[in-house]
Design a protein around this motif. Structure first.
Motif, short mmCIF file in Angstrom:
data_model
loop_
_atom_site.label_atom_id
_atom_site.label_comp_id
_atom_site.label_asym_id
_atom_site.label_seq_id
_atom_site.Cartn_x
_atom_site.Cartn_y
_atom_site.Cartn_z
N CYS A 123 0.83 -1.19 0.05
CA CYS A 123 0.02 0.02 0.03
C CYS A 123 0.87 1.33 -0.17
CB CYS A 123 -0.73 0.11 1.26
SG CYS A 123 -1.79 1.48 1.52
N SER A 124 0.52 2.05 -0.70
CA SER A 124 1.37 3.29 -0.82
C SER A 124 1.17 4.15 0.23
CB SER A 124 1.07 4.14 -2.10
OG SER A 124 -0.08 4.65 -2.14
N LEU A 144 -0.87 2.07 7.87
CA LEU A 144 0.27 1.97 6.97
C LEU A 144 1.34 1.40 7.67
CD1 LEU A 144 1.62 2.66 4.63
CD2 LEU A 144 2.29 4.93 5.38
N ILE A 145 1.64 1.72 9.08
CA ILE A 145 2.54 0.83 9.66
C ILE A 145 2.47 -0.81 9.88
CG2 ILE A 145 3.95 0.78 11.74
CD1 ILE A 145 3.74 3.78 11.91
N ALA A 252 -7.13 -5.52 3.74
CA ALA A 252 -7.61 -5.30 2.47
C ALA A 252 -6.33 -4.55 1.50
CB ALA A 252 -8.78 -4.51 2.29
N ILE A 253 -5.76 -3.67 2.64
CA ILE A 253 -4.79 -2.76 1.90
C ILE A 253 -3.41 -3.64 1.79
CG2 ILE A 253 -5.86 -0.76 2.70
CD1 ILE A 253 -3.65 -0.32 4.72
N THR A 254 -3.29 -4.61 2.39
CA THR A 254 -1.89 -5.44 2.56
C THR A 254 -2.14 -6.58 1.28
OG1 THR A 254 -1.50 -4.92 4.92
CG2 THR A 254 -0.36 -6.64 3.91
N LEU A 288 -0.97 -11.29 8.81
CA LEU A 288 -0.20 -10.70 9.96
C LEU A 288 -0.47 -9.47 9.98
CD1 LEU A 288 3.09 -12.78 8.65
CD2 LEU A 288 1.81 -13.27 10.80
N ALA A 289 -0.40 -8.41 8.96
CA ALA A 289 -0.76 -6.99 9.15
C ALA A 289 -1.95 -6.88 9.96
CB ALA A 289 -1.07 -6.42 7.91
#
Length: 357
Positions: A123-124, A144-145, A252-254, A288-289
């Motif tokens: 993800c940007s 994000l992190i 979802a973003i990962t 994991l995220a």
């Protein structure tokens, strides 16, 4: 006919039937997808994609010669460090395209290409800190992190996956011989096609859910939407305003959803990367995220009136975020340094044996 071909034929028949019976839904969704692509994605992604491709073509091997040791703990080739840096700054599109460019040189195995694809498609920051932060204030950094840490941890776990079979020379992509602008334009057209396709699928999914299950919990179609198209589905999940939704957004973003997975595979499939292998690795990173995000937020309910803090026992995670980032980066640096020393010692031992013979 195989089961896979039967399923694809059935899906195509269902799609044709939906487009015939309810063409207005498909046309409206396609129009919205085109507006998203032309109005948001194209202006923000095309310049960066152009610069990333030009950087890889002109200085990729120079960067790899100095920073290639960063890739060793993840089982990736040194020349992939440019794809790693640009992918983490620019997101999935830049990471996938630069991974394909590195594989197109024919200097890495299929397993290295797969592992580099897992590591570089993330993800940007622009999406997490811009779009998601606007939709749910003070969420962007946590998401994000958590996503980045899940990607790193998953890549470390899978650092030996994929085998050492070389990339078939017949599958080498010759597109990197084109000008960077032409390559970036081709990448953006690929993105646009899948954004429109997944927008249409998501619209028909919502239509079917409301038609056959009008009392369905809103989180179910929202989660399915995120599984198909990450950007729109994540924003839909943000509207629910419940803390347990945050790990779902982080997954979802990962993972990226089916749309981004298809965009990435459009670049990596010519090198023998299977959809199941790529999506399986990204799914592990997503889980994991999500777990890391759940630990950060502690499952604390977040309401519209208390949206700016995540408190667990009076602890505000946002106030401690700089310290958390410092500890995480320090741990990563120690890990990379340890792995680098191990590889250097192994290289020295191998050179000594060669000199002895």
């Amino acid at each position: 006919m195989s089961i896979g071909k039967l399923m694809r034929a059935a899906a195509l028949c269902v799609g044709i039937a939906l487009l015939t019976l309810a063409p207005g839904i498909g046309a409206g969704a396609a129009r919205a997808g085109l507006e998203t692509w032309a109005g948001a994605l194209m202006p923000s992604l095309f310049p960066y994609c152009f610069m990333a491709i030009a950087l890889q073509q002109t200085a990729g091997y120079t960067i790899g010669a100095h920073l290639g040791w960063l890739m060793r703990p993840f089982g990736c080739p040194a020349e992939g460090v440019g794809a790693f840096i640009c992918g983490w700054l620019g997101g999935n599109l830049a990471g996938a395209k630069l991974t394909a460019m590195c594989a197109g040189e024919g200097r890495m195995s299929r397993g290295q290409c797969l592992r580099l694809g897992w590591l570089c498609t993330v993800c940007s920051p622009a999406f997490a800190l811009g779009v998601l932060e606007s939709a749910w204030p003070r969420c962007g950094w946590v998401l994000l992190i958590s996503s980045w840490l899940g990607t790193l941890l998953g890549s470390l776990i899978l650092r030996r996956a994929g085998g050492d079979e070389p990339v078939n020379a017949n599958h080498i992509d010759q597109g990197d011989a084109l000008m960077p602008a032409a390559e970036a334009a081709r990448a953006m057209l690929t993105v646009g096609c899948y954004v429109v396709l997944m927008s249409v699928l998501s619209a028909y999914m919502y239509w079917a859910a409301l038609l056959f299950m009008p009392e369905i919990d809103p989180i179910i179609p929202a989660a399915l939407h995120a599984g198909l198209e990450m950007a729109g589905g994540s924003l839909t999940l943000c509207e629910l305003r419940e803390a347990f939704v945050l790990p779902l957004i982080c997954f979802a973003i990962t993972f990226g959803g089916l749309s981004i997975s298809m965009q990435v595979l459009a670049f990596l499939r010519p090198f023998g990367i299977s959809a199941w292998a790529y999506m399986g690795g990204k799914a592990l990173q997503g889980v994991l995220a999500a777990l890391i995000c759940a630990l950060f937020t502690r499952g604390e309910a977040v309401t519209a009136s208390a949206i700016n803090t995540y408190s667990a026992g009076g602890f505000d995670i946002m106030s401690a975020l700089p310290a958390i980032i410092a500890v995480i980066l320090g741990a990563i640096a120690l890990l990379l340094n340890k792995r680098y020393i191990e590889y250097e010692n192994a290289d020295d031992a191998e050179r000594a044996r060669a000199n002895a013979h």
